[in-house]
Design a protein around this motif. Sequence first.
Motif, PDB file in Angstrom:
ATOM      1  N   THR A  29       0.858  -1.250   0.060  1.00  0.00           N
ATOM      2  CA  THR A  29       0.010   0.010   0.021  1.00  0.00           C
ATOM      3  C   THR A  29       0.734   1.354   0.003  1.00  0.00           C
ATOM      4  N   ALA A  32       2.312   1.632  -3.545  1.00  0.00           N
ATOM      5  CA  ALA A  32       1.302   2.243  -4.593  1.00  0.00           C
ATOM      6  C   ALA A  32       0.915   3.654  -4.055  1.00  0.00           C
ATOM      7  N   GLY A  33       0.800   4.016  -2.723  1.00  0.00           N
ATOM      8  CA  GLY A  33       0.606   5.581  -2.507  1.00  0.00           C
ATOM      9  C   GLY A  33       1.772   6.219  -3.086  1.00  0.00           C
ATOM     10  N   ARG A  36       1.355   6.863  -6.670  1.00  0.00           N
ATOM     11  CA  ARG A  36       0.341   7.619  -7.173  1.00  0.00           C
ATOM     12  C   ARG A  36       0.790   9.405  -6.615  1.00  0.00           C
ATOM     13  N   THR A  39       3.193  10.366  -9.508  1.00  0.00           N
ATOM     14  CA  THR A  39       2.158  10.490 -10.791  1.00  0.00           C
ATOM     15  C   THR A  39       1.288  11.729 -10.767  1.00  0.00           C
ATOM     16  N   GLY A 116       3.905  -2.807  -5.245  1.00  0.00           N
ATOM     17  CA  GLY A 116       2.924  -2.050  -4.978  1.00  0.00           C
ATOM     18  C   GLY A 116       2.955  -0.633  -5.904  1.00  0.00           C
ATOM     19  N   ASP A 119       2.770  -1.571  -9.708  1.00  0.00           N
ATOM     20  CA  ASP A 119       1.314  -1.921 -10.037  1.00  0.00           C
ATOM     21  C   ASP A 119       0.637  -0.495 -10.070  1.00  0.00           C
ATOM     22  N   SER A 120       0.891   0.325  -8.974  1.00  0.00           N
ATOM     23  CA  SER A 120       0.031   1.606  -9.245  1.00  0.00           C
ATOM     24  C   SER A 120       0.616   2.418 -10.522  1.00  0.00           C
ATOM     25  N   LYS A 123      -1.223   1.064 -13.390  1.00  0.00           N
ATOM     26  CA  LYS A 123      -2.691   1.198 -13.326  1.00  0.00           C
ATOM     27  C   LYS A 123      -2.726   3.072 -13.807  1.00  0.00           C
ATOM     28  N   ALA A 124      -1.877   3.611 -13.454  1.00  0.00           N
ATOM     29  CA  ALA A 124      -2.078   5.200 -13.956  1.00  0.00           C
ATOM     30  C   ALA A 124      -1.938   5.312 -15.232  1.00  0.00           C
TER      31      ALA A 124
END
Length: 141
Positions: A29, A32-33, A36, A39, A116, A119-120, A123-124
């Motif tokens: 997590t 991934a954060g 983000r 991004t 993570g 993966d993030s 996805k972005a």
Amino acid sequence: GGRVWMAAEAPVIYFPRRCIAALAGKFYTQGAGGARTLTKHRLRPRPRQLAPVATLGALVGGVALAPFAPGAAALVLAYPLLCLAWALALAGRKRDGWMLAAAPALVAMHLAWATGFLDSLLKAQAAGRRDAQREPRPVRN
């Protein structure tokens, strides 16, 4: 968009995770954060953020190449052995055998964070491609 200030006076209580899977989930997590945030603000990752990603890539590459180049298996073994060496040094310095648990924790934290993060990011990128392919909506007056 404010700033985060750290204060040494502020009490922080850390509750250790009950198992290695929970620890890995926490770091997945966090990775991934981090992706983000990069991004959203169009920032470049720092070397310390890329180190776990490079480690994951080297391990995946080593596993893929091992059947064809047995020396690649050494690459795969080097990382967990390095984590074990770090845990051994920590246990010796602290004179606490429980510090040996740092070895699997380090592996879980680094690889989960990298997974993570990637993966993030993926996805972005996929969401960005979908947005770019959409027809612009007509403006209604």
